[in-house]
Every structure is written in C-alpha cells, then in structure tokens.
Design an enzyme around this catalytic site. Structure first.
Site, mmCIF file in Angstrom:
data_model
loop_
_atom_site.group_PDB
_atom_site.id
_atom_site.type_symbol
_atom_site.label_atom_id
_atom_site.label_comp_id
_atom_site.label_asym_id
_atom_site.label_seq_id
_atom_site.Cartn_x
_atom_site.Cartn_y
_atom_site.Cartn_z
ATOM 1 C CD GLU A 193 82.831 123.246 -27.021
ATOM 2 O OE1 GLU A 193 83.635 123.867 -26.315
ATOM 3 O OE2 GLU A 193 83.172 122.323 -27.797
ATOM 4 C CB CYS A 205 83.916 126.228 -29.211
ATOM 5 S SG CYS A 205 84.377 124.729 -30.110
ATOM 6 C CB THR A 244 106.404 90.431 -23.408
ATOM 7 O OG1 THR A 244 106.549 90.628 -21.998
ATOM 8 C CG2 THR A 244 104.935 90.211 -23.733
#
Length: 379
Positions: free
Chosen positions: A52, A92, A205
């Site tokens: 904003e 804001c 992995t």
C-alpha cells in the site's frame, strides 16, 4: 475496468515478491483515480515498505500535487487486508487515511485470528468505504503457506513434488533419471524452490544424485531455499555439493540419536546445521521434525525426496499440496524405480485423494496440482 480487473493487476504485482518476503506474505496494491491506474506497488522484502505504501508513493511521485494530491478520493486495491499495527513499519491504515483515499478494495482478510478484520474495521470507523472478498480465493492461494502457518504454527505448509513416467517410474533399474521431465518442467521446479522457505530430500536422493538444491532460473533473480537432508546416521559425504557449493542458504542435516558425534562436530565447524529428532518405528519422526521446523519460522517446505521419503510423508499425513509432473514416456517394465517405495493401502477406498485439482501443460509434460488437505482459507 472493473474491481476484478484491478484486483487481478494487484495479484500479478504481488507475485513479483514471491520468494523474497517471508516471513511476511507477498502483497500487491493498485491506486485508481477516476478509472485510471495512477500508482502501483508490491511488498518487495521483509522490513521494506508494504504494498500500500509503495502504491501510494508511486502515485504521488507520478502525479505531483498542484492543489490536491492525486490520491485524494482515490480507490486502492490491495490483495491482503491493510495492517493496523506497528511492526517494522507503521500501519498501512494510517498511510491510506493520510493519502485521502476514500475507498479500499481488499482481496482477503488478514488470516491472523488476533488481528484479522482489525484493519478493515479501523478504516470503516474512520469513514472509508471498504469492500472485502474480491477475488478472495485467488488472494488466499497466493499466500496459502502464510495462512496455514499463521493458523497452524506448529508446522509449515508442505508441498510434495513428484515427477514420473506414465507408468509411475522415477528412474530406470540402473538408477538413470536424467531427464524424465522436460526443461520447462524443471524450470517450474526451480521457480518453486525460489518461492519456498526450505526444501527437503532424503539421504538416498543425496547419494544417488549429489544435488545442489538451489534455485536457478536464467535471467531471473532467485533466492535459494534452506536445504534440509534426512540423514539419520549422518552418512553424507563431506564433499557433497549441498555442503561445499556457494549459496546464500544454509544446509541442515536431520539426524537420529545415534549419529556419530565426531563427524557431527566436524560438519558443524564447516557451517552445516545438524538437527536431531527422535526415531519412530526405526525412522526419523517426521511429525516431530515438522514441529521443529515450524519453531524455526519455516512457513513453506518443498519435498523432493525419492520414493521412500515420498511414501513416508504421505503416510505421516503431513502433506498439504501435491505437484505431480507426468512425462509422456514409459519404461514398459516392472524393474524401474517407483514414485513411492513401500507398502500402500490394501483397498482402493483408502487411496490418497486429491482435491481442488488443476492441470497445466509444460510443453508435452502434464502437471497435476491438488490438495490432500483443504486449502488454507477454504474451510
């Protein structure tokens, strides 16, 4: 141009901050005066001005005031309810009021149960017209990890990524897996890595691929995720890429109680984090791990593990969202490496079911996205 059109623009702006704003959500904002967009902005990083503020100051810079500021009587579209509390930046709501904005259009309310609705209420009490819920589902999806973590602080929002052939294989019988999916699909995975706080794989992995687990997208600034390796016995090679490569992110090895103490000390001196969790049925307790990761402010976690890890996280019911890439090829045999390794349910009625599915094409690959738990904000 409708409210929906301007909110879509705000959502596209918010996406620019994806991956950079954590632990804050990504937010976009657009200022409109007499039907014309006069300012726009997005939250760029934690500690920097909110969307904003950026949008209002952009409008004031683009249209220097003669008598009245350009924002006087304008409408601001913002993807998330404006904050009404002091943090690293002022509220804001105060900025909106000082700018003379008369109407605020909000995508979704603040998910924090202690402050949600406070910004909207404050603005209305001060005579500003507020409309909320414009493209609400899209706004919530944009910050789904933030919503989940805010409302379930014990654990991160978990995304399981899988990629296989049409017959459900992630590698051949020799372990060859390069490449099952195409380049566009792999770039999408790197985008996902950039967006999440952390990425997790298993030691299988790690040893098979020696991956980097970084986010690499050509001509795009990326942020590497925190790398988390499940390695109960601390079997990692001390020259592995996740340890030796140059990266802005750290590596954490998750070990069990019997991990060798001397090797643990050596790795910690090298700057590698070591996190001990208890065992459950002889394996690392993933539920306890999620609680520990949540306590470390990890809001989003991408799991790219092999078949054993993928099956384990499903059975532990810690997965929120699944991204499953399917390549238009098949091995045509039963000796390849399956997507999920281990015993599954004995009845089809007990199969894992995806909800709210979406299908996308990446050239000739298919990406199926769905949720195992209801998307945050939809319940």
């Amino acid at each position: 141009m409708t409210d929906h059109d301007h909110m879509r623009r705000a959502l596209s702006l918010a996406l620019k901050g994806k991956g950079f704003t954590s632990p804050n959500p990504c937010v976009g904002a657009v200022v409109v005066k007499d039907g014309v967009v006069v300012g726009q902005g997005w939250h760029r990083a934690a500690g920097m001005p909110h969307a904003e503020v950026e949008a209002i100051e952009d409008a004031q810079k683009n249209f220097p005031a003669n008598t009245l500021p350009i924002t006087q009587g304008a409408t601001i579209y913002v993807t998330l309810e404006p904050c009404n509390h002091f943090g690293k930046t002022p509220p804001c709501t105060h900025k909106i009021m000082a700018a003379g904005i008369s109407r605020v259009v909000v995508g979704c309310k603040d998910p924090n149960p202690y402050v949600g609705g406070g910004g909207i209420r404050y603005l209305r009490e001060n005579g500003i017209q507020v409309e909320s819920g414009v493209l609400e589902a899209e706004a919530q999806t944009l910050i789904e990890a933030f919503i989940w973590y805010t409302q379930n602080k014990k654990s991160p929002f978990v995304i399981l990524k899988c990629a296989s052939t049409l017959d459900g294989r992630i590698a051949t019988s020799t372990g060859d897996s390069k490449w099952i999916t195409n380049e566009n699909s792999r770039q999408e995975v790197h985008r996902l890595r950039h967006e999440v706080d952390a990425i997790l794989i298993g030691s299988g992995t790690l040893h098979a691929d020696n991956p980097s687990l970084t986010a690499r997208i050509e001509n795009f600034e990326t942020k590497d995720p925190l790398r988390i390796i499940l390695d109960s016995h601390l079997s990692i090679d001390e020259t592995a890429r996740v340890i030796t490569q140059q990266s802005t992110a750290d590596t954490i090895l998750v070990v069990g109680p019997s991990a060798p103490f001397e090797k643990r000390q050596r790795l910690e001196k090298m700057g590698v984090g070591v996190l001990e969790v208890p065992l459950k049925n002889g394996r690392l307790d993933l539920g306890q791990l999620m609680i520990k990761l949540g306590s470390m402010s990890i809001q989003s976690l991408l799991i790219e593990g092999g078949g054993t890890v993928a099956a384990a996280v499903l059975k532990e019911e810690i997965v929120n969202k699944v991204l499953f890439f399917l390549a238009p090829k098949f091995l045509g045999g039963s000796d390849g490496v399956p997507v999920f390794n281990g015993k599954g349910p004995q009845k089809i009625c007990d199969a894992f079911k995806l909800k709210h599915m979406k299908i996308q094409l990446f050239d000739d690959d298919v990406l199926i996205t769905g949720y195992l738990k209801e998307p945050p904000g939809s319940e």
